[in-house]
Scaffold this active site. Structure first.
Site, PDB file in Angstrom:
ATOM      1  CD  GLN A   9      -0.984  -2.475 -11.356  1.00  0.00           C
ATOM      2  OE1 GLN A   9      -1.012  -3.307 -10.458  1.00  0.00           O
ATOM      3  NE2 GLN A   9      -1.417  -2.750 -12.577  1.00  0.00           N
ATOM      4  CB  SER A  85      -1.640  -1.482  -3.656  1.00  0.00           C
ATOM      5  OG  SER A  85      -2.103  -2.650  -4.281  1.00  0.00           O
ATOM      6  CG  LEU A  86       3.851  -3.438  -6.184  1.00  0.00           C
ATOM      7  CD1 LEU A  86       3.931  -4.934  -6.327  1.00  0.00           C
ATOM      8  CD2 LEU A  86       4.318  -2.720  -7.422  1.00  0.00           C
ATOM      9  NE  ARG A 110      -0.145  -7.726  -4.318  1.00  0.00           N
ATOM     10  CZ  ARG A 110      -0.502  -6.515  -4.750  1.00  0.00           C
ATOM     11  NH1 ARG A 110       0.034  -6.051  -5.886  1.00  0.00           N
ATOM     12  NH2 ARG A 110      -1.371  -5.776  -4.082  1.00  0.00           N
ATOM     13  CG  HIS A 189      -6.858  -3.621  -3.521  1.00  0.00           C
ATOM     14  ND1 HIS A 189      -6.078  -4.345  -2.642  1.00  0.00           N
ATOM     15  CD2 HIS A 189      -6.002  -2.975  -4.361  1.00  0.00           C
ATOM     16  CE1 HIS A 189      -4.808  -4.122  -2.929  1.00  0.00           C
ATOM     17  NE2 HIS A 189      -4.728  -3.309  -3.971  1.00  0.00           N
ATOM     18  CD  GLN A 237      -1.471  -5.585  -0.422  1.00  0.00           C
ATOM     19  OE1 GLN A 237      -1.255  -6.304  -1.384  1.00  0.00           O
ATOM     20  NE2 GLN A 237      -0.640  -4.631  -0.027  1.00  0.00           N
TER      21      GLN A 237
END
Length: 760
Positions: A9, A85-86, A110, A189, A237
């Site tokens: 992202q 991340s993603l 998510r 996060h 995560q």
């Protein structure tokens, strides 16, 4: 050696994927179906300016990353895969952990969970190292800020409450350090994403993952994924720091020299800085991880020291129960009258590895049949589900009709409720499922979970079917001689659910008294009849928290059954108005009132007290019934009050409505009896209020909210307190399967910590 990287992202832009969508029509159409909108239009044109919103950004990036990878995929197989991340989802897709569709469903969930989070922000601190960032935050007292991303040696992203982030940015700028606020809706996060991580952990239980064909480095650990870690790491995560710098250092240590980024250059720039300024890290292939902790009010995350096996929650209770019903957890969602325990509830439970029972009470045969067809159309073969069967004391014929309906549709599991004696219908259902297998062992294809609140009732279910009923069914040719002969070798039910004080009909039993008494009875009868398959005892009533579940299993329960907590969920087939009332109750907000169906004998139901007047009005009616012999004996002033508060019409008009209803059902004898016996007439009129009040609640008729009859127990109040301050505080985020798994996991955690405490 080569690694392929996928961006996350922040790398999205209007126009992305423009040349990809025409090349991958099948994947594009599949994405449209799953997401419910045109993915190409969103990415290329973004007409409604949604591309920057998390719930849309994440699926969009996943799709474009995937298509980009498919286009450039060649025989030059990478040695490692990774994503920021993603982007980690695309790395796992490329490694074969799941297919395109599964990955998109994961990312869609998510994104929705992360978009729903709020109340915080993020900022990038540039030009200094992460150690310096953390040291300065600590010195200034910013203990509520976490490091979200360790991006490079000179780029660290922090996350926390928005007000604190704003202050931290001003502080760093005052020290000559560049700090940039990020346009995000929540502190991703960080510890503040724990509720989202918890919910995602439950969602992941629906999926299985394939072994990885290419090693993937995990953001949360900077280590190679092990196949069994995929679900745990994906949930972790969300609330863990992205260890990007160490991830690249690990790959450096493994000899990776080439880093190719799919569809961009954001990660490439970060990697170049890391390669220039950092030394390699020598590591083993994988690092052990802990599952995301599920917190309870008494066990905050900071105080949790025990590490539980990921599957402990699936080992609580009886393995035989899990095997017989084909479930993962010994957790049951019990039936609720009038279809409140809905077909959607049953399907969700089945797909999550649990069993739920449709609330058939009060439903017509045609409606029950339609519900069964729906459930069977939605579930794959082997998924566990069942139907409720209520004792019809005054109408045994209708009970038999319901059983015939169940047999016609191949129903293998029923929940028997309200029984004080064994009926022909129950025996008929049980015995038609008896047979011998190839080894000569008796098999019971028709299973009954018998809900009981008294030892004498438990006993009749623990004994074989009554011989008199067996002979009658044999004469009627409903069962075969072979089935009759096998009847004496099995109990009426192998699963006795001991029901302590609960919502709805209740004998106000105490779990710690009832369960041991019935367990002792079980042992005696098991020994007396020498059953080859042991009788199991479960517990219901008051099951609304992990602590209650843990206590049940410590007491030797083979399974647990919930009711009230499921009434305040998305799947419950009651009105939103009722759910709004229920989500705010505490343990003291219920009361006892007469039961409408057993009004004359004074049977009680437990109902909601807070915000309604039904309990006091229902008890007033029962008092009047016992005090007077007819409606005419009741003072005119009292009658006027009842007409205004309870019935909303004159009692004479009420009686005419009741007669019309009874005539439509062919129950003219009931009318005759009432007109001949004034007490019977009074009971019929008063009982009308109970049906009326229940209907008002189901419909959510806000104008008559004070008369809502909502059967529920204090377990829901306890559950409300447990989830207070989390995403589950609002019933619109509550799903029956997720509640079940969360409570089982938290109960397992409590049991583990209790055992450690005892050992210490």
């Amino acid at each position: 050696m080569k690694a392929i990287m996928f961006p996350g992202q922040g790398s999205q832009y209007k126009g992305m994927g423009k040349d990809l969508f025409p090349l991958f029509d099948k994947e594009t159409q599949l994405a449209n179906e799953i997401l419910g909108y045109d993915i190409a239009e969103l990415c290329v044109k973004d007409p409604n300016r949604l591309l920057g919103q998390t719930a849309y950004t994440q699926p969009a990036l996943y799709v474009v990353n995937a298509l980009q990878y498919y286009r450039q995929e060649s025989n030059d197989r990478p040695d490692y895969l990774l994503g920021h991340s993603l982007g980690e989802y695309n790395a796992l897709l490329a490694a074969g952990a799941f297919d395109f569709e599964t990955g998109l469903r994961l990312v869609q969930k998510r994104g929705a969970l992360m978009a729903a989070a709020s109340g915080g922000g993020m900022a990038a601190i540039l030009g200094i190292g992460a150690a310096a960032v953390k040291e300065q935050l600590l010195e200034e007292g910013y203990t509520d800020i976490d490091v979200a991303n360790y991006n490079t040696p000179t780029q660290t992203v922090i996350a926390g409450p928005q007000q604190t982030i704003d202050k931290a940015v001003k502080y760093f700028e005052s020290k000559g350090t560049k700090a940039v606020l990020l346009f995000v809706s929540a502190p991703f996060h960080s510890r503040y994403m724990q509720p989202a991580a918890d919910e995602f952990s439950v969602f992941l239980r629906q999926f299985t993952f394939s072994p990885l064909t290419i090693p993937v480095i995990a953001n949360a650990t900077a280590a190679v994924y092990a196949d069994h870690q995929i679900a745990a790491l994906l949930s972790r995560q969300i609330q863990s720091s992205v260890q990007w710098t160490d991830t690249i250092r690990v790959l450096m240590g493994k000899g990776v020299a080439t880093y190719e980024e799919v569809g961009g250059k954001v990660l490439t720039k970060m990697v170049n800085e890391i390669l220039e300024k950092c030394t390699p890290l020598e590591t083993t292939d994988t690092a052990p991880i802990q599952p995301v902790a599920i917190t309870t009010p008494d066990v905050p995350v900071a105080a949790t020291t025990a590490v539980i096996p990921a599957d402990l929650s699936a080992r609580l209770g009886s393995q035989a129960f899990r095997d017989d019903y084909g479930v993962t957890y010994t957790y049951v969602a019990g039936a609720m009258y009038g279809g409140v325990a809905s077909k959607e509830m049953v399907v969700r439970m089945a797909n999550a590895g649990m069993i739920g029972f449709l609330g058939t009470g009060g439903l017509s045969s045609s409606v029950i049949a339609a519900n069964i067809r729906y459930i069977q159309s939605k579930l794959a073969a082997g998924k566990a589900y069942g139907m409720n069967l209520l004792h019809q004391l005054t109408d045994p014929a209708s009970e038999m009709i319901t059983v015939d309906l169940f047999l016609e549709h191949g129903i293998k599991n029923i929940e028997a409720a309200g029984y004080m004696q064994i009926t022909s219908s129950l025996v008929y259902y049980r015995l038609t499922g008896l047979r011998k297998d190839e080894q000569g062992k008796v098999v019971c294809d028709h299973r009954i979970i018998a809900k009981v609140s008294r030892p004498e009732v438990a006993e009749i279910f623990m004994r074989p079917a009554p011989e008199k009923i067996i002979n009658k069914l044999l004469e009627e040719k409903r069962i075969t001689a072979a089935q009759a002969a096998l009847a004496g070798q099995v109990p009426m039910s192998h699963d006795i659910c001991v029901e302590a004080d609960s919502g709805g009909h209740t004998d106000r039993g105490i779990a710690m008294v009832l369960l041991p008494a019935i367990q002792r009875l079980r042992s005696d009868l098991q020994a007396a009849y020498q059953y080859t398959t042991a009788i199991r005892t479960g517990l219901a009533g008051g099951i609304g928290t992990p602590q209650a579940i843990a206590c049940a299993y410590l007491m030797g329960a083979d399974f647990v059954l919930t009711g009230s907590v499921n009434q305040c969920t998305v799947e419950a087939a009651t009105s939103d108005t009722v759910k709004d009332l229920l989500q705010d109750i505490n343990v003291q907000d219920t009361d006892y009132a007469p039961s409408g169906d057993l009004f004359e004998i004074g049977a009680k139901v437990q109902v909601l007290k807070k915000g309604v007047l039904f309990p006091s009005r229902a008890n007033k009616l029962f008092t009047l019934y016992n005090q007077y012999e007819s409606l005419e004996d009741i003072p005119a002033k009292t009658i006027a009050q009842l007409e205004k508060s309870c019935f909303n019409k004159p009692l004479a008009a009420m009686w005419e409505d009741i007669k019309t209803h009874l005539n439509s059902k062919g129950e003219q004898a009931e009318i005759t009896r009432a007109e001949q016996h004034a007490k019977n007439k009074m009971a019929l009129v008063f009982r009308w209020y109970f049906d009326y009040s229940a209907k008002l609640a189901l419909e959510g008729n806000i104008d008559h909210k004070v008369n809502f009859q909502i059967q529920t127990g204090p377990a829901l109040g306890a559950f409300n307190q447990w989830v207070k301050g989390t995403a589950l505080e609002n019933w619109r985020n509550r799903h029956v399967d997720e509640i079940g798994i969360r409570m089982m996991e938290a109960a397992a955690q409590l049991l583990k910590e209790t055992l450690l405490h005892i050992n210490n």
